[in-house]
Design a protein around this motif. Structure first.
Motif, PDB file in Angstrom:
ATOM      1  N   SER A 198      11.558  39.922-108.311  1.00  0.00           N
ATOM      2  CA  SER A 198      10.178  40.270-108.998  1.00  0.00           C
ATOM      3  C   SER A 198       9.209  40.883-107.915  1.00  0.00           C
ATOM      4  O   SER A 198       9.635  40.676-106.657  1.00  0.00           O
ATOM      5  CB  SER A 198       9.474  39.267-109.539  1.00  0.00           C
ATOM      6  OG  SER A 198       9.175  38.234-108.873  1.00  0.00           O
ATOM      7  N   ASN A 205       6.848  39.563-106.692  1.00  0.00           N
ATOM      8  CA  ASN A 205       6.423  38.807-105.493  1.00  0.00           C
ATOM      9  C   ASN A 205       7.476  37.984-104.668  1.00  0.00           C
ATOM     10  O   ASN A 205       7.550  36.967-104.273  1.00  0.00           O
ATOM     11  CB  ASN A 205       5.456  37.515-106.020  1.00  0.00           C
ATOM     12  CG  ASN A 205       6.131  36.859-107.242  1.00  0.00           C
ATOM     13  OD1 ASN A 205       7.369  37.147-107.664  1.00  0.00           O
ATOM     14  ND2 ASN A 205       5.575  35.900-107.765  1.00  0.00           N
ATOM     15  N   ARG A 239      10.575  37.023-105.963  1.00  0.00           N
ATOM     16  CA  ARG A 239      11.200  35.698-106.260  1.00  0.00           C
ATOM     17  C   ARG A 239      12.202  36.349-107.428  1.00  0.00           C
ATOM     18  O   ARG A 239      12.126  37.377-107.927  1.00  0.00           O
ATOM     19  CB  ARG A 239      10.307  34.532-107.052  1.00  0.00           C
ATOM     20  CG  ARG A 239       9.822  33.803-105.892  1.00  0.00           C
ATOM     21  CD  ARG A 239       8.960  32.484-106.516  1.00  0.00           C
ATOM     22  NE  ARG A 239       7.941  32.945-107.174  1.00  0.00           N
ATOM     23  CZ  ARG A 239       6.532  32.940-106.318  1.00  0.00           C
ATOM     24  NH1 ARG A 239       6.525  32.441-105.430  1.00  0.00           N
ATOM     25  NH2 ARG A 239       5.670  33.202-106.889  1.00  0.00           N
ATOM     26  N   ARG A 240      12.976  35.468-107.477  1.00  0.00           N
ATOM     27  CA  ARG A 240      14.345  35.661-108.530  1.00  0.00           C
ATOM     28  C   ARG A 240      13.510  35.758-110.009  1.00  0.00           C
ATOM     29  O   ARG A 240      13.063  34.592-110.266  1.00  0.00           O
ATOM     30  CB  ARG A 240      15.393  34.567-108.426  1.00  0.00           C
ATOM     31  CG  ARG A 240      16.729  35.039-108.369  1.00  0.00           C
ATOM     32  CD  ARG A 240      17.689  34.163-107.837  1.00  0.00           C
ATOM     33  NE  ARG A 240      18.047  33.217-109.017  1.00  0.00           N
ATOM     34  CZ  ARG A 240      19.097  33.576-109.691  1.00  0.00           C
ATOM     35  NH1 ARG A 240      19.782  34.687-109.807  1.00  0.00           N
ATOM     36  NH2 ARG A 240      19.414  32.856-110.836  1.00  0.00           N
TER      37      ARG A 240
END
Lengths: 813, 109
Positions: B70, B72, B74-75
């Protein structure tokens, strides 16, 4: 399971990501980090709740839960193996009994006949009046002239129409043996799809024979060179042209030995009845046949019908009425087992209440806990069903032998039923149903917030099962008493050394038998006593219309059969009952009555004979009986009874030999009167056997149930008992404490069951016109046995309570 | 609760999700934000309720999901519309329009 864990992990990750993103956004808009986290979580809602919903949305949830429940069930039962074994055993016995019953029902009433086109197979039957009489009769056979009319008139209405008749015949070559012959129309084997293993089916012009598979295997030792060999039956030789495949048995449940063209069926046209069957998509109307058949002059046809013949026994109203009470009794056994298990589970649920309360308070929905408890009970019932199926498959051959002993006595070997998908399906259905039935009440009960009503419900269950056992026991007791009464019933005449020729009336036989020193006398009569009765004779006594049971007999009938003549001489002899009924308080000798039909005229009574039983033993001695003298011209068609001077088996052999040597070879089918008597009592023997079996199972299950119930109560109330004993309660008081309630419930159950059974029995007997007798013995014995056994199985574990050590019991949790 | 927010009619959440995802691949939170944008923040749902609906649509084959990274870093799991999802969206939209028209007609009469 890998998938499931992965799914759970991913869901957790996804939810966490969501909440984090939301918190970041809130922080960006100026909310403090802690507050942002809190609000993000609050806005998301219950993570666990959505995880659960998410998993359900994926549709695999129930499977996961089932798996978890099953593992839990196994763990639970591992910790109480005694309970599990009892429950499985009880249920397996009940399911096994029902499976065995169903397999017989399936074999004869559900399984399609092993023929081609079984689903569209019909058999022609008639309902008719004998001219001049008012009694309706039904028949499935036809005389040759009738069969010709039917074949000509109905052939167009069937896809195929075939004829056959079954007879036992004496084969003399290559071996001397009585064989079962199917005389068949030329198309019979083809229409019914009989596989031909060897050779072919010849046309029916010449005397040929096709062997049934079993006869080929046993009588002819599977001789591969059998084709072209000769078989002699009576005075005719038949050439073997083929052998049928193993799967084909003909239309009867027992296999036919030989198939011979119908035109070689011997005997007078009027005697040999031919069966007619046909294939059609639906039953064709056959009313147009009535007129040409009536024109034959003997009978007046009321109805000609094609009835479905798709199984050995058709599902007619009568057969259902017969099957219903048997299934009812077996279902009662199942109900007893279920009541038992429900009771044990209820007792157990009391000790599991803590576990369930914890689960409920942790937020498990009530239905979820119910489902888990149901999974446990169904799990038990499935294991029990597998075991029950094993019981049934072991018991079926023995039951079969018991049921069909009489058939093999007359050389009809019916193969035992096989377990097929219908049986498996039925058992599976039973196991699911019982699992839910005995599991549901306890599951609902133990997940209720208030468990106060448990006691009352358990009481109801004990009452239900005791009542059901009482009904079954009583039925069994009455059957046993009736069977005993029947076997001790004196028919009123001598049957020892009397032999009836059931299939022969040839006039040359009288002299041949009389000349043999092994026989004391030969007797001709219109009817063999105990072997069926003739339709009653319409008559008038004064102005009163009556129907009289009657026989035409030779003068020495009374002497030969040892029937006492109370008054007068042979001529027109009436029985004592007849005299009492129609000529009370007067001397009947010299009185007259008028016969309206069959042998019309006015008759004067010449004698009175002692009462005998010539019909069904169960129905008691003949209500009326008139013996007319047999006119000499009618003697040649009358039945023959022989009295022998030698042992019965020797006499039978001698009679067979005499018949075979007379008039070019006759069959007589001699049958000892003792066998005829035995045949009559056979249905009762079977009924007694089945009823006793069912009653014993019911009693056994009830014992196990009561034992378990009281035993459990003792364990549960150990602490209370300890306190009572510490306070000085006597042993007797402790035992009474433990069995008081159960005893009361058993008494109530018996009080409900006994009158129910009595009503059932009286109703059945009035339906079957069975003579009413006193039932004092069974009606005292059955409840006594039930109460004694119940008391025993309750007192045994209760005694354990008295062995409790008070000091230890007080520490008991 | 702000007075202008409407309760969601049953069944409409699925339609909103399909609509939101039809404009481009999104992760769960993104779908929520997108629904807020296109509806002018007029709808009120508990955020977690989105997920069971997403899984249901995925199981039925209207949505495809894959893990990605994503904004930011992160997964996150991203959802996109499948062909049958597109068809479903057209049908549902047409159905909704008929329903809404009928309701408007009925209430305006």
């Amino acid at each position: 399971m890998f998938n499931r864990n992965k799914q759970r992990r991913e869901m957790a990750e996804e939810f966490a990501h969501h909440i984090e993103m939301r918190a970041e956004e809130l922080m960006r808009s100026g909310v403090a980090p802690d507050e942002a986290q809190r609000r993000a979580r609050a806005e998301f809602g219950s993570v666990e709740n959505y995880k659960e919903q998410g998993r359900q949305a994926r549709g695999l949830q129930w499977l996961d839960e089932l798996w978890a429940d099953l593992r839990y069930a196994v763990r639970t039962y591992k910790s109480s193996p005694g309970f599990a074994a009892t429950a499985i055993g009880v249920l397996a016995i009940a399911i096994g009994a029902n499976t065995a019953l169903f397999s017989f029902f399936n074999e004869f009433m559900l399984k399609p006949l092993p023929i081609l086109g079984a689903q569209k197979n019909f058999e022609l039957r008639s309902m008719y009046l004998v001219r001049g009489s008012q009694e309706r009769q039904t028949r499935r056979g036809w005389t040759r002239p009738e069969a010709d009319i039917i074949r000509a008139g109905a052939a167009g209405r069937f896809d195929d129409i075939y004829e056959w008749a079954e007879n036992q015949e004496p084969m003399s070559e290559p071996v001397a043996l009585t064989v079962r012959v199917n005389y068949v129309s030329a198309n019979f084997l083809k229409v019914l799809g009989a596989p031909i293993l060897l050779g072919r089916v010849a046309d029916d012009a010449t005397p040929t024979v096709v062997l049934g598979y079993e006869s080929w295997q046993t009588t002819f030792h599977g001789d591969p060179a059998i084709l072209g060999k000769r078989i002699r039956i009576r005075d005719r030789e038949f050439v073997v042209t083929g052998v049928t495949g193993e799967s084909f048995r003909g239309l009867n449940p027992w296999p036919s030995d030989l198939y011979i063209p119908l035109r070689f069926l011997q005997g007078a046209d009027s005697e040999k009845l031919i069966l007619i069957g046909g294939h059609a998509p639906s039953a064709p109307p056959l009313d147009h046949l009535k007129q040409p058949l009536d024109a034959l002059g003997k009978l007046e046809y009321l109805e000609i019908a094609a009835e479905p013949k798709t199984t050995h026994i058709s599902m007619s109203f009568q057969s259902q009425m017969l099957a219903a009470p048997v299934f009812g009794a077996f279902f009662l056994v199942l109900i007893i087992a279920c009541a038992n298990l429900a009771n044990l589970l209820l007792a157990r649920s009391a000790s599991r209440s803590r576990e369930i309360a914890i689960r409920l308070s942790l937020g498990a929905p009530r239905w979820r806990v119910i489902r888990q408890l149901l999974t446990e009970s169904v799990f038990l019932s499935i294991i029990a069903a597998a075991l029950g199926l094993a019981f049934a498959s072991l018991a079926i051959p023995a039951i079969h032998e018991f049921l069909f002993a009489i058939m093999s006595k007359v050389k009809m070997f019916v193969p035992p039923p096989a377990l097929d998908w219908r049986v498996f399906g039925y058992t599976a259905l039973l196991s699911l149903a019982t699992g839910v039935i005995f599991g549901l009440a306890p599951a609902l009960q133990s997940t209720r917030p208030d468990a106060l009503k448990v006691q009352r419900r358990r009481g109801t269950l004990v009452i239900v099962q005791t009542a059901a056992s009482a009904v079954l026991l009583l039925l069994a007791a009455v059957f046993v008493a009736d069977a005993r009464r029947m076997s001790s019933t004196d028919p009123g005449f001598t049957i020892d050394r009397m032999i009836a020729l059931t299939d022969q009336t040839h006039p040359a036989l009288d002299a041949a038998i009389k000349n043999d020193p092994r026989f004391a006398s030969v007797l001709r009569a219109s009817n063999i006593p105990l072997f069926g009765v003739m339709p009653p004779l319409p008559a008038k006594i004064g102005d009163r219309a009556v129907a009289l049971r009657y026989d035409l007999v030779e003068r020495h009938y009374f002497e030969t059969l040892n029937i006492t003549l109370r008054q007068g001489t042979p001529g027109v002899v009436i029985s004592e009952s007849t005299a009492r009924k129609f000529w009370p308080n007067t001397n009947p000798i010299g009185q007259t009555f008028e016969v309206i039909d069959r042998m019309p005229g006015r008759y004067e009574i010449t004698g009175v004979a002692a009462d005998i039983t010539s019909g069904l033993l169960l129905q008691g001695h003949d209500p009326t009986h008139v013996y007319f003298l047999l006119p000499p011209e009618a003697a040649k068609d009358a039945r023959m009874l022989v009295r022998s001077n030698v042992a019965v088996h020797e006499a039978i052999d001698a009679l067979n030999k005499i018949c075979a040597d007379t008039a070019g070879g006759l069959t007589c089918r001699p049958m000892p009167m003792t066998d005829i008597l035995w045949m009559q009592s056979y249905p009762m023997v079977i009924a007694r056997g089945v009823a006793t079996g069912v009653g014993a199972i019911a009693l056994l299950l009830t014992c196990i149930g009561l034992y378990g119930l009281v035993g459990y109560a003792v364990v549960q109330r150990t602490r209370e008992i300890g306190i009572r004993m510490a306070l000085g309660a006597s042993r007797l008081a402790v035992v009474r404490l433990m069995i008081d309630r159960t005893a009361r419930q058993v008494l109530i159950g018996a009080a409900i069951g006994m009158p129910t059974a009595m009503a059932l029995i009286l109703f059945a007997k009035s339906q079957l016109r069975i003579e009413e007798t006193s039932h004092v013995v069974p009606f005292t014995a059955a409840p006594l046995v039930l109460l004694l056994v119940a008391a025993g199985s309750a007192a045994l574990p209760a005694r354990k309570a008295t062995k409790i050590d008070p000091a230890g019991a007080l520490r008991h949790d | 609760m702000p007075p202008r927010e409407a309760e969601l009619l049953p069944g409409t959440l699925d339609l909103l999700i399909l609509k939101a995802v039809s404009l481009g691949q999104l992760h769960g939170y993104g779908i929520l934000v997108r629904i807020g944008q296109i509806s002018g923040d007029a709808l009120n749902i508990e955020q977690g309720a989105l997920y069971p609906a997403l899984y249901r649509l995925e199981t039925k084959g209207f949505l495809a999901a894959e893990w990605g990274v994503s904004d930011n870093n992160r997964r996150a799991k991203f959802y996109s519309l499948t062909a049958s999802g597109k068809k479903r969206l057209r049908e549902e939209t047409a159905g909704w329009e008929r329903f809404a028209a009928a309701m408007t007609e009925a209430l305006g009469a």
